[in-house]
Design a protein around this motif. Structure first.
Motif, short mmCIF file in Angstrom:
data_model
loop_
_atom_site.label_atom_id
_atom_site.label_comp_id
_atom_site.label_asym_id
_atom_site.label_seq_id
_atom_site.Cartn_x
_atom_site.Cartn_y
_atom_site.Cartn_z
N LEU A 45 0.81 -1.22 0.00
CA LEU A 45 0.00 0.00 0.00
C LEU A 45 0.85 1.27 0.00
O LEU A 45 0.30 2.38 0.05
N ASP A 46 2.18 1.09 -0.05
CA ASP A 46 3.10 2.24 -0.02
C ASP A 46 2.80 3.12 1.18
O ASP A 46 2.64 4.34 1.07
N ALA A 47 2.73 2.48 2.34
CA ALA A 47 2.32 3.17 3.57
C ALA A 47 3.42 3.10 4.62
O ALA A 47 4.23 2.16 4.62
N PRO A 48 3.46 4.06 5.54
CA PRO A 48 4.39 3.97 6.66
C PRO A 48 3.98 2.85 7.60
O PRO A 48 2.79 2.52 7.72
N LEU A 49 4.96 2.26 8.25
CA LEU A 49 4.73 1.19 9.22
C LEU A 49 5.07 1.70 10.61
O LEU A 49 6.15 2.25 10.84
N ASP A 50 4.14 1.54 11.53
CA ASP A 50 4.36 1.95 12.91
C ASP A 50 3.81 0.86 13.82
O ASP A 50 3.30 -0.16 13.34
N LEU A 51 3.94 1.06 15.12
CA LEU A 51 3.52 0.06 16.09
C LEU A 51 2.43 0.61 16.99
O LEU A 51 2.38 1.81 17.28
N VAL A 52 1.55 -0.27 17.44
CA VAL A 52 0.68 0.03 18.57
C VAL A 52 1.11 -0.93 19.68
O VAL A 52 1.03 -2.15 19.53
N LEU A 53 1.65 -0.36 20.75
CA LEU A 53 2.27 -1.15 21.80
C LEU A 53 1.21 -1.55 22.82
O LEU A 53 0.76 -0.74 23.63
N VAL A 54 0.80 -2.80 22.75
CA VAL A 54 -0.27 -3.32 23.58
C VAL A 54 0.18 -4.64 24.19
O VAL A 54 0.91 -5.40 23.56
N ARG A 55 -0.24 -4.87 25.43
CA ARG A 55 0.13 -6.11 26.11
C ARG A 55 -1.09 -6.71 26.78
O ARG A 55 -1.93 -6.02 27.35
N LYS A 56 -1.18 -8.01 26.71
CA LYS A 56 -2.22 -8.75 27.41
C LYS A 56 -1.98 -8.69 28.91
O LYS A 56 -0.83 -8.76 29.37
N ILE A 57 -3.03 -8.55 29.68
CA ILE A 57 -2.97 -8.70 31.13
C ILE A 57 -3.47 -10.11 31.43
O ILE A 57 -4.67 -10.38 31.42
N GLY A 58 -2.54 -11.02 31.63
CA GLY A 58 -2.91 -12.42 31.84
C GLY A 58 -3.32 -12.69 33.27
O GLY A 58 -3.09 -11.88 34.18
N THR A 59 -3.95 -13.84 33.48
CA THR A 59 -4.30 -14.23 34.84
C THR A 59 -3.05 -14.77 35.54
O THR A 59 -2.13 -15.27 34.89
N PRO A 60 -2.99 -14.69 36.88
CA PRO A 60 -1.76 -15.07 37.59
C PRO A 60 -1.29 -16.49 37.32
O PRO A 60 -0.09 -16.75 37.23
N TYR A 61 -2.22 -17.44 37.20
CA TYR A 61 -1.82 -18.84 37.07
C TYR A 61 -1.99 -19.38 35.65
O TYR A 61 -1.66 -20.53 35.37
N GLN A 62 -2.51 -18.54 34.76
CA GLN A 62 -2.67 -18.93 33.35
C GLN A 62 -2.44 -17.69 32.50
O GLN A 62 -3.39 -17.06 32.02
N PRO A 63 -1.18 -17.30 32.31
CA PRO A 63 -0.85 -16.01 31.67
C PRO A 63 -1.45 -15.83 30.28
O PRO A 63 -1.66 -14.69 29.85
#
Length: 223
Positions: A45-63
């Protein structure tokens, strides 16, 4: 398997997204797995590439089980999965501790991947958010809500594969969803790839270097 690897999935997605090329879109990847997919789309698409910095909040015993997700920003966007929080018996203190740990990982990745690289401006632009697949949708939902707050003209979610039910739940979060494969009986994202090797940090930085964002001296920085 529908996809040999993430790059091949990205090439297929790029064909499905060709109608957006004239919009001069911004392509945002969820690292790390979304970056090889998004790089192929950015090239096509001839487009710039950037990031969206996202992280899962996992459960303590099953991340891997998402109790929520958090997205980087001046005010981080947090999405909670209340049913999982109740089912897993997660206290507010535990949730906050996991959230803060994931925010620290987001900061590490921002420094490693982006450094002083200029960020894409999203206001009044067509923004395409890309990952290598969707499972529960918690991280995807958080990413879309965070980007929506930056007032894009149009917000697109593009993924190779997702559960049918999750796509239905995400329908209101984006203006368009482009998904090549959706399945009622899903399992895991990696089952749809012949090669689902973990993406290395070095691969992320190399792909970003191949798709620079032009610096706009009049623009404000977006996290």
């Amino acid at each position: 398997m529908p996809f040999s690897d993430r790059s091949e999935a990205g090439r297929q997605l790029a064909k499905a997204l060709a109608r957006y090329k004239t919009d001069k879109p911004v392509v945002l990847a969820l690292p790390r797995g979304g970056v090889p997919v998004a790089a192929e789309i950015a090239s096509a698409l001839d487009a710039p590439l950037d990031l969206v910095l996202v992280r899962k909040i996992g459960t303590p015993y099953q991340p891997e089980l998402a109790a929520g997700a958090v997205v980087d920003g001046a005010t981080p966007t947090v999405v909670r999965n209340e049913s999982i929080i109740r089912l897993a018996g997660i206290s507010e203190a535990d949730f906050a501790a996991i959230r803060d740990r994931e925010l620290a990982e987001i900061e590490r990745r921002r420094k490693l991947y982006l450094g002083d690289r200029p960020r894409s401006q999203m206001k009044d632009r067509t923004v395409i958010v890309v990952d290598d697949g969707v499972a529960t949708g918690a991280t995807t939902r958080a990413a879309l809500r965070a980007i929506r707050a930056r007032k894009p003209r149009r917000l697109i979610l593009a993924v190779p594969v997702a559960p049918t039910s999750t796509l239905a739940e995400l329908k209101g979060e984006a203006d368009d969803i482009v998904c090549l494969e959706d399945h009622e009986d899903f399992g895991a994202i990696g089952l749809f790839y012949a090669d689902f090797t973990q993406v290395a940090d070095a691969t992320v930085t190399a792909l970003l270097a191949q798709h620079p964002v032009k610096r706009d001296p009049s623009a404000t920085t977006q996290a």
